[in-house]
Design a protein around this motif. Structure first.
Motif, PDB file in Angstrom:
ATOM      1  N   GLU A 111    -101.251-102.019  19.036  1.00 16.86           N
ATOM      2  CA  GLU A 111    -100.988-102.746  20.280  1.00 16.86           C
ATOM      3  C   GLU A 111     -99.706-103.220  20.463  1.00 16.86           C
ATOM      4  O   GLU A 111     -99.403-103.679  21.584  1.00 16.86           O
ATOM      5  N   VAL A 112     -98.844-103.234  19.495  1.00 19.41           N
ATOM      6  CA  VAL A 112     -97.610-103.730  19.358  1.00 19.41           C
ATOM      7  C   VAL A 112     -96.589-102.861  18.476  1.00 19.41           C
ATOM      8  O   VAL A 112     -97.302-102.246  17.483  1.00 19.41           O
ATOM      9  N   GLU A 113     -95.447-102.714  18.780  1.00 15.07           N
ATOM     10  CA  GLU A 113     -94.491-101.844  17.874  1.00 15.07           C
ATOM     11  C   GLU A 113     -94.177-102.499  16.757  1.00 15.07           C
ATOM     12  O   GLU A 113     -93.805-103.715  16.643  1.00 15.07           O
ATOM     13  N   TYR A 114     -94.071-101.861  15.628  1.00 12.35           N
ATOM     14  CA  TYR A 114     -93.420-102.471  14.374  1.00 12.35           C
ATOM     15  C   TYR A 114     -93.050-101.164  13.668  1.00 12.35           C
ATOM     16  O   TYR A 114     -93.070-100.021  13.843  1.00 12.35           O
ATOM     17  N   ILE A 115     -92.240-101.498  12.499  1.00 14.29           N
ATOM     18  CA  ILE A 115     -91.823-100.675  11.613  1.00 14.29           C
ATOM     19  C   ILE A 115     -91.992-101.111  10.360  1.00 14.29           C
ATOM     20  O   ILE A 115     -91.614-102.374  10.118  1.00 14.29           O
ATOM     21  N   ARG A 116     -92.331-100.422   9.335  1.00 16.39           N
ATOM     22  CA  ARG A 116     -92.721-100.904   7.968  1.00 16.39           C
ATOM     23  C   ARG A 116     -92.471 -99.885   6.912  1.00 16.39           C
ATOM     24  O   ARG A 116     -92.456 -98.714   7.016  1.00 16.39           O
ATOM     25  N   THR A 117     -91.682-100.149   5.903  1.00 14.58           N
ATOM     26  CA  THR A 117     -91.439 -99.200   4.846  1.00 14.58           C
ATOM     27  C   THR A 117     -91.950 -99.527   3.228  1.00 14.58           C
ATOM     28  O   THR A 117     -91.826-100.788   3.147  1.00 14.58           O
ATOM     29  N   ARG A 118     -92.026 -98.468   2.763  1.00 12.45           N
ATOM     30  CA  ARG A 118     -92.211 -98.979   1.046  1.00 12.45           C
ATOM     31  C   ARG A 118     -91.848 -97.552   0.582  1.00 12.45           C
ATOM     32  O   ARG A 118     -91.692 -96.386   1.229  1.00 12.45           O
ATOM     33  N   GLU A 119     -92.110 -97.564  -0.692  1.00 14.02           N
ATOM     34  CA  GLU A 119     -91.620 -96.272  -1.537  1.00 14.02           C
ATOM     35  C   GLU A 119     -92.943 -95.915  -2.412  1.00 14.02           C
ATOM     36  O   GLU A 119     -93.888 -96.610  -2.609  1.00 14.02           O
ATOM     37  N   ILE A 120     -93.049 -94.551  -2.383  1.00 10.90           N
ATOM     38  CA  ILE A 120     -94.158 -93.783  -3.052  1.00 10.90           C
ATOM     39  C   ILE A 120     -93.719 -93.912  -4.681  1.00 10.90           C
ATOM     40  O   ILE A 120     -92.846 -93.750  -5.042  1.00 10.90           O
ATOM     41  N   ASN A 121     -94.970 -94.257  -5.104  1.00 11.04           N
ATOM     42  CA  ASN A 121     -94.482 -94.455  -6.929  1.00 11.04           C
ATOM     43  C   ASN A 121     -95.549 -93.604  -7.616  1.00 11.04           C
ATOM     44  O   ASN A 121     -95.784 -93.767  -8.635  1.00 11.04           O
ATOM     45  N   CYS A 138     -94.674 -96.587  11.512  1.00 11.80           N
ATOM     46  CA  CYS A 138     -94.369 -97.250  12.698  1.00 11.80           C
ATOM     47  C   CYS A 138     -95.603 -97.313  13.659  1.00 11.80           C
ATOM     48  O   CYS A 138     -96.621 -96.663  13.521  1.00 11.80           O
ATOM     49  N   GLY A 139     -95.626 -98.523  14.353  1.00 12.31           N
ATOM     50  CA  GLY A 139     -96.509 -98.654  15.577  1.00 12.31           C
ATOM     51  C   GLY A 139     -96.386 -98.131  16.635  1.00 12.31           C
ATOM     52  O   GLY A 139     -95.227 -98.384  17.143  1.00 12.31           O
ATOM     53  N   THR A 140     -97.185 -97.295  17.326  1.00 17.34           N
ATOM     54  CA  THR A 140     -96.739 -96.863  18.788  1.00 17.34           C
ATOM     55  C   THR A 140     -97.747 -97.215  19.790  1.00 17.34           C
ATOM     56  O   THR A 140     -98.975 -97.208  19.563  1.00 17.34           O
ATOM     57  N   THR A 141     -97.124 -97.805  20.822  1.00 20.92           N
ATOM     58  CA  THR A 141     -98.121 -98.598  21.721  1.00 20.92           C
ATOM     59  C   THR A 141     -98.475 -97.479  22.786  1.00 20.92           C
ATOM     60  O   THR A 141     -99.295 -97.834  23.849  1.00 20.92           O
ATOM     61  N   ARG A 142     -97.758 -96.189  23.097  1.00 24.12           N
ATOM     62  CA  ARG A 142     -98.029 -95.484  24.137  1.00 24.12           C
ATOM     63  C   ARG A 142     -99.437 -94.912  24.343  1.00 24.12           C
ATOM     64  O   ARG A 142     -99.883 -94.899  25.237  1.00 24.12           O
ATOM     65  N   PRO A 143    -100.215 -94.718  23.216  1.00 23.97           N
ATOM     66  CA  PRO A 143    -101.584 -94.032  23.420  1.00 23.97           C
ATOM     67  C   PRO A 143    -102.411 -95.241  23.303  1.00 23.97           C
ATOM     68  O   PRO A 143    -103.734 -95.030  23.495  1.00 23.97           O
ATOM     69  N   TYR A 144    -102.033 -96.494  23.069  1.00 21.50           N
ATOM     70  CA  TYR A 144    -103.165 -97.502  22.755  1.00 21.50           C
ATOM     71  C   TYR A 144    -103.993 -97.730  23.952  1.00 21.50           C
ATOM     72  O   TYR A 144    -105.249 -97.928  23.837  1.00 21.50           O
ATOM     73  N   LEU A 154     -89.476 -94.668  16.631  1.00 24.38           N
ATOM     74  CA  LEU A 154     -88.914 -95.937  15.843  1.00 24.38           C
ATOM     75  C   LEU A 154     -88.830 -95.346  14.648  1.00 24.38           C
ATOM     76  O   LEU A 154     -87.699 -95.918  13.612  1.00 24.38           O
ATOM     77  N   ALA A 155     -89.523 -94.811  13.872  1.00 27.97           N
ATOM     78  CA  ALA A 155     -89.154 -93.965  12.550  1.00 27.97           C
ATOM     79  C   ALA A 155     -87.999 -93.254  12.396  1.00 27.97           C
ATOM     80  O   ALA A 155     -87.108 -93.547  11.361  1.00 27.97           O
ATOM     81  N   LEU A 156     -87.874 -92.289  13.380  1.00 32.06           N
ATOM     82  CA  LEU A 156     -86.534 -91.662  13.502  1.00 32.06           C
ATOM     83  C   LEU A 156     -85.313 -92.554  13.428  1.00 32.06           C
ATOM     84  O   LEU A 156     -84.127 -92.192  12.731  1.00 32.06           O
ATOM     85  N   LYS A 157     -85.334 -93.434  14.462  1.00 33.92           N
ATOM     86  CA  LYS A 157     -84.115 -94.347  14.501  1.00 33.92           C
ATOM     87  C   LYS A 157     -83.865 -95.069  13.151  1.00 33.92           C
ATOM     88  O   LYS A 157     -82.641 -95.225  12.856  1.00 33.92           O
ATOM     89  N   PHE A 158     -84.945 -95.592  12.318  1.00 33.72           N
ATOM     90  CA  PHE A 158     -84.667 -96.241  11.178  1.00 33.72           C
ATOM     91  C   PHE A 158     -83.946 -95.344  10.075  1.00 33.72           C
ATOM     92  O   PHE A 158     -83.329 -95.779   9.292  1.00 33.72           O
ATOM     93  N   LEU A 159     -84.464 -94.178  10.285  1.00 34.58           N
ATOM     94  CA  LEU A 159     -84.031 -92.966   9.282  1.00 34.58           C
ATOM     95  C   LEU A 159     -82.559 -92.483   9.537  1.00 34.58           C
ATOM     96  O   LEU A 159     -81.990 -91.993   8.731  1.00 34.58           O
ATOM     97  N   GLY A 160     -82.446 -92.923  10.817  1.00 32.74           N
ATOM     98  CA  GLY A 160     -81.011 -92.387  11.283  1.00 32.74           C
ATOM     99  C   GLY A 160     -80.916 -90.872  11.635  1.00 32.74           C
ATOM    100  O   GLY A 160     -79.800 -90.375  11.467  1.00 32.74           O
TER     101      GLY A 160
END
Length: 250
Positions: free
Chosen positions: A101-111, A123-129, A153-159
């Motif tokens: 319902e809302v956009e967000y970006i969240r990151t973590r590392e695989i262990n 990332c949270g996508t609101t388009r299909p909501y 959002l994920a692509l922008k974060f990754l640059g």
């Protein structure tokens, strides 16, 4: 401290005045054929191989499942995970898009080996909501076609832009995930120097008087690209937005 701030502002103004003289932007146009990569069940592994690596710029993912009714742990939703690599084949990240319902970006590392320390960028996508809001609120069968805009959002974060990345594997959550592409012509850019530092990306374009919004930093059409083209770019330096425009005739 004041001297540092003044110096930073001076450098920024100098870059703007120079209009990024010390750098280059090249336009790239690539054609991709339609492919059906198949239907994949829920993952029993963090990494599911796909029959052919494809550019992220042309990917579509039809994801479906019967959503659970809301419970104390929260609401169910639809999601898809894409393992992406650079041009050398090095895996850069696991990109995850979830309907929200809302956009967000969240990151973590695989262990977990052999992917230890590779970032997960969710990332949270609101388009299909709105399409599956009823099923999210009440439960029931739902499906969504994930496209590039759902990973922006994920692509922008990754640059990175979608054309910078190749999909090399999947992480699937749900009953069925169908991966496919269409015949596409992709308009993208390559940058160097200050343009690259500013992470300039396409935000829109006018092609023969028709306006197109970029997805994932690229323009994609299902027909050849030619004629008068105006490309609108955006980047940032020191978190200040920078805009640039290119006009070409192809």
């Amino acid at each position: 401290m004041k001297k540092i701030i003044i110096s930073t502002i001076t450098i920024l103004l100098l870059l703007i005045v120079l209009n990024f003289t010390y750098g280059s932007i090249s336009i790239e146009i690539k054609n991709y054929e339609a492919l059906d990569l198949g239907i994949f069940p829920p993952a029993n592994s963090l990494f599911i191989s796909i029959p052919k690596n494809i550019s992220l710029s042309v990917l579509y993912a039809n994801v479906s499942k019967v959503l659970r009714a809301p419970n104390p742990s929260g609401k169910d939703t639809l999601a898809i995970g894409l393992w992406v690599a650079d041009s050398s084949g090095k895996i850069l990240a696991l990109l995850i898009s979830k309907v929200s319902e809302v956009e967000y970006i969240r990151t973590r590392e695989i262990n977990i080996e052999p992917w230890k320390n590779i970032p997960i960028i969710e990332c949270g996508t609101t388009r299909p909501y709105p399409l599956i809001k009823y099923q999210i609120d009440n439960g029931g069968y739902a499906f969504v076609i994930f496209t590039l805009s759902d990973f922006d959002l994920a692509l922008k974060f990754l640059g990175k832009t979608a054309e910078d990345l190749t999909v090399v594997g999947l992480f699937t959550y749900h009953d069925l995930t169908h991966i496919y592409t269409y015949n596409h012509t992709i308009l993208s850019i390559k940058t160097s120097g200050l343009y690259s530092i500013a992470n300039m990306r396409i935000i829109s374009a006018i092609i023969n008087n028709t306006f197109y919004i970029a997805e994932g930093g690229v323009i994609r059409l299902n027909e050849p690209i030619h004629g008068n083209i105006t490309i609108n770019l955006q980047g940032s330096i020191f978190f200040i937005p920078i805009y640039h425009k290119i006009m070409v005739n192809l």
